[in-house]
Design a protein around this motif. Structure first.
Motif, PDB file in Angstrom:
ATOM      1  N   PHE A 210       0.812  -1.227   0.000  1.00  0.00           N
ATOM      2  CA  PHE A 210       0.000   0.000   0.000  1.00  0.00           C
ATOM      3  C   PHE A 210       0.837   1.264   0.000  1.00  0.00           C
ATOM      4  CE2 PHE A 210      -3.242  -2.897   2.222  1.00  0.00           C
ATOM      5  CZ  PHE A 210      -3.656  -3.411   1.001  1.00  0.00           C
ATOM      6  N   ASP A 211       1.876   1.295   0.796  1.00  0.00           N
ATOM      7  CA  ASP A 211       2.727   2.484   0.824  1.00  0.00           C
ATOM      8  C   ASP A 211       4.022   2.148   0.091  1.00  0.00           C
ATOM      9  OD1 ASP A 211       4.401   4.563   1.251  1.00  0.00           O
ATOM     10  OD2 ASP A 211       4.260   4.555   3.442  1.00  0.00           O
ATOM     11  N   SER A 293      -3.523  -2.717  -6.068  1.00  0.00           N
ATOM     12  CA  SER A 293      -3.062  -2.383  -4.712  1.00  0.00           C
ATOM     13  C   SER A 293      -3.801  -1.144  -4.195  1.00  0.00           C
ATOM     14  CB  SER A 293      -1.553  -2.132  -4.700  1.00  0.00           C
ATOM     15  OG  SER A 293      -0.862  -3.283  -5.110  1.00  0.00           O
ATOM     16  N   ASP A 294      -3.970  -0.154  -5.065  1.00  0.00           N
ATOM     17  CA  ASP A 294      -4.695   1.055  -4.667  1.00  0.00           C
ATOM     18  C   ASP A 294      -6.145   0.723  -4.287  1.00  0.00           C
ATOM     19  OD1 ASP A 294      -2.422   2.476  -5.144  1.00  0.00           O
ATOM     20  OD2 ASP A 294      -3.085   3.351  -7.054  1.00  0.00           O
ATOM     21  N   GLN A 297      -6.193  -1.136  -1.070  1.00  0.00           N
ATOM     22  CA  GLN A 297      -5.898  -0.225   0.047  1.00  0.00           C
ATOM     23  C   GLN A 297      -7.156   0.525   0.475  1.00  0.00           C
ATOM     24  OE1 GLN A 297      -2.828   2.719  -0.636  1.00  0.00           O
ATOM     25  NE2 GLN A 297      -2.754   3.258   1.534  1.00  0.00           N
ATOM     26  N   GLU A 301      -8.783   0.408   4.115  1.00  0.00           N
ATOM     27  CA  GLU A 301      -9.037   1.632   4.896  1.00  0.00           C
ATOM     28  C   GLU A 301     -10.502   1.684   5.334  1.00  0.00           C
ATOM     29  OE1 GLU A 301      -6.725   3.682   5.853  1.00  0.00           O
ATOM     30  OE2 GLU A 301      -5.102   3.724   4.361  1.00  0.00           O
ATOM     31  N   LYS A 321      -0.130  -3.201   6.031  1.00  0.00           N
ATOM     32  CA  LYS A 321       0.614  -2.367   5.077  1.00  0.00           C
ATOM     33  C   LYS A 321       0.575  -2.941   3.661  1.00  0.00           C
ATOM     34  CE  LYS A 321       3.717  -0.474   8.543  1.00  0.00           C
ATOM     35  NZ  LYS A 321       5.060  -0.512   9.145  1.00  0.00           N
TER      36      LYS A 321
END
Lengths: 401, 401
Positions: A210-211, A293-294, A297, A301, A321
């Motif tokens: 994610f990051d 992945s975005d 994520q 969230e 993560k």
């Protein structure tokens, strides 16, 4: 007729993963069980184009093929792993497998005699535990925290049990959603060198990050090519149906695994290997991975936000993560295995934590998948699930008073 | 680093099949080794169309799927087996496997503990022997002639060794090209009922039949659904690359195999299963099988005619009624394993008979495949091979005199 099965089948039971796949198939249930990628995100046009190119490339893609796998695909894999700093290997060190599940199975087959010991994290991937048990090995859990295995306990158990190998999922683990720190990774690699033990690094989720500003170095990038076997798959980044994974490691071990694979299934589906090779050449797989992945994520969230605002006493988790799962601990009065049927009756499914433990299970745990449901379904499903949990806590409290 | 492998690997060796696939890959050699169908006959347009239909049918074909296999494909398989009088089963009795090789492997995994005994023909399929040995089972050969296992020897060994199971390839066997008589089939089924032992019927070649006026009833059609496991594959009738086979048998055994398969590879390539389902629905597979059988018959006849007219002293064989192989015995002074390197140097490959034996091998034997070479290549390759055999016989004769 009474069938006289082998001793091995005592350790083969219909696992939770299997039952999950069946629950998921039923219409109205919102499922946080399973580990399914979202089919709405599948790169269907890319895959179709890859197959078209394969069909045009000729009949050889339809014939029997080498056990080790399609060489150009192995070259692409070496290239992709190079970007993760895994650089000690050539295509000869790669074996293409029928999903990374087969890599775990073949590794266990060539490594574990009945009674041999393997160390794992706790909790860990339940279908790996099932494999190790089916070869009549003994699984010993190493104490772990959110940064990975605790080195002191690992070394103590390396000395005490003299295990054949160590199995770990260091990056966005299944089920715990955990990421090992770099320090712990280095300590593990040092310890397996010191004690001359191989480590199996299972990394199906590493690319679902994610990051992107952080780097999680694989164990295989910290090793000199002698002690780490690394496996991954196209199941989460492309599509699962093609059942194409791979393992890379020391040539002697890979060669032995190829011999075991030959007995097991001769070779993996080679039309799909050709198509995945074409996909890697003509489709921007990295951009696609970024896109999924975005999306994942966003769902993670949504799940985290809902869990936090619900404010259920005793409920805790670590925000993932990457990967596909959140691992949740609830009030110790609850047994999430016992609660599953009630949850499914209400229209929501999860995986109880119990079967993921090699050692003493924490029964007040569960694994939630966040990749296969939209934010709306996540909210609806979590509402049902948290209501049930609160009600059960009241029931338990009433029983005690 | 010295790797500490499991006890199992002592029995895993790079097999002849493996080495064959490598030889075949090299340019100029005329290969009668391997068991490759002719890629010029692959139904590429049919397969392409089947994949196109699959892509149009939606994203579900790309997702994780049930271990047992795609249900509509299992229904088609039940229907096709019904035409062979195998009628005791429903789709619940079918497990889709990664080629029929995996069916052999999973069967052995759930049936054979270390030291258990399995009975086979002699010679028999070498990759099955490799599987049985890899599970540390003991393989005992039953005396066989051109009609199949000799019932008196089979019964004696059922009593003496109390085996867990019997493995046979009764129709167009690999390597011997043998067809069991109906009488022998019935005797085998009666004997396994009497002694409460299961039999594994391996039938990858049954559909490649040359004289369609004869009927070869599968053992599974002579059983009541309790003692026979039957396996076959799309590898010889459609294409090998899709690695799709199946096994049918008593539900209890199939269910246990499905659990073993889940640990092994979760499920087989499901995109290919969808495509094969479409192929069976929209392509005339039976007409295609007739076409390839006719072509293969022509090649077999060419090989037989050449062998007969060459009139090599001591050379004998039985003309195959189907399948892909001719089994040849040559003068007892020759060791065909030792001769292989010389043959390959001259540009022709075969498989020596030795590794196909569970018991004492006849070293003056070899297996020739007739499906992968044109009649012209058959003539050229056999010329090279028979010249070598004649020369070696002269060398041996000179040594004796």
């Amino acid at each position: 007729m009474k069938y006289a099965f082998s001793d091995r089948v005592k350790h083969l039971q219909s696992s939770a993963v299997r039952d999950i796949l069946k629950v998921v198939g039923k219409g109205d249930i919102i499922s946080f069980a399973g580990g399914l990628p979202d089919d709405d995100l599948f790169p269907i046009e890319g895959i179709k184009d890859a197959f078209d190119r394969t069909f045009k490339s000729g009949k050889q893609s339809m014939q029997y093929a080498e056990t080790e796998g399609l060489r150009p695909l192995r070259e692409v894999i070496i290239d992709r792993m190079g970007k993760k700093d895994i650089v000690n290997y050539s295509p000869d060190n790669v074996l293409i497998t029928t999903g990374s599940q087969q890599a775990i199975d073949l590794f266990a087959r060539i490594m574990l005699s009945a009674g041999d010991i393997i160390l794992t994290e706790d909790p860990t991937y339940l279908a790996a535990l099932q494999v190790f048990h089916s070869y009549e090995a003994k699984v010993i859990a190493v104490d772990s925290d959110d940064d990975g295995m605790i080195p002191e306990d690992l070394e103590r158990k390396l000395k005490e049990y003299r295990p054949k190998c160590v199995y770990v999922v260091p990056t966005f683990s299944n089920p715990a959603g955990r990421v090992w720190s770099l320090e712990r990774r280095k300590q593990l690699v040092n310890l397996v060198h010191k004690h001359k033990v191989v480590v199996f690094e299972d990394d199906p989720y590493g690319e679902i990050q994610f990051d992107r500003s952080e780097t999680y170095t694989p164990l295989a990038a910290l090793d000199d090519g002698t002690h780490v076997l690394y496996t991954s798959t196209f199941s989460k980044t492309a599509v699962p149906a093609l059942r194409t994974g791979w393992i890379v490691g020391p040539y002697q071990v890979i060669r032995m695994m190829a011999q075991a694979k030959q007995a097991n299934d001769l070779h993996s589906n080679s039309l799909s290997q050709h198509a995945l090779y074409q996909l890697c050449c003509h489709f921007d797989l990295d951009a696609h991975i970024q896109k999924i992945s975005d999306t994942y994520q966003g769902r993670m969230e949504a799940m985290v936000a809902f869990l936090e605002q619900a404010n259920v006493p005793g409920l805790s988790f670590v925000k993932p993560k990457g990967g596909m799962f959140i691992w949740i601990e609830v009030d110790p009065c609850l047994n999430m295995t016992d609660l599953l049927n009630k949850a499914v009756d209400r229209g929501v499914a999860y995986v109880p934590g119990q079967p993921f433990y090699a050692g003493e299970p924490k029964k007040n745990t569960m694994r939630l998948n966040f990749t296969h449901a939209t934010p709306e379904k996540i909210e609806k499903g979590l509402t049902l699930l948290l209501e049930l949990i609160k009600e059960e806590m009241e029931v338990q409290a009433a029983l005690i008073n």
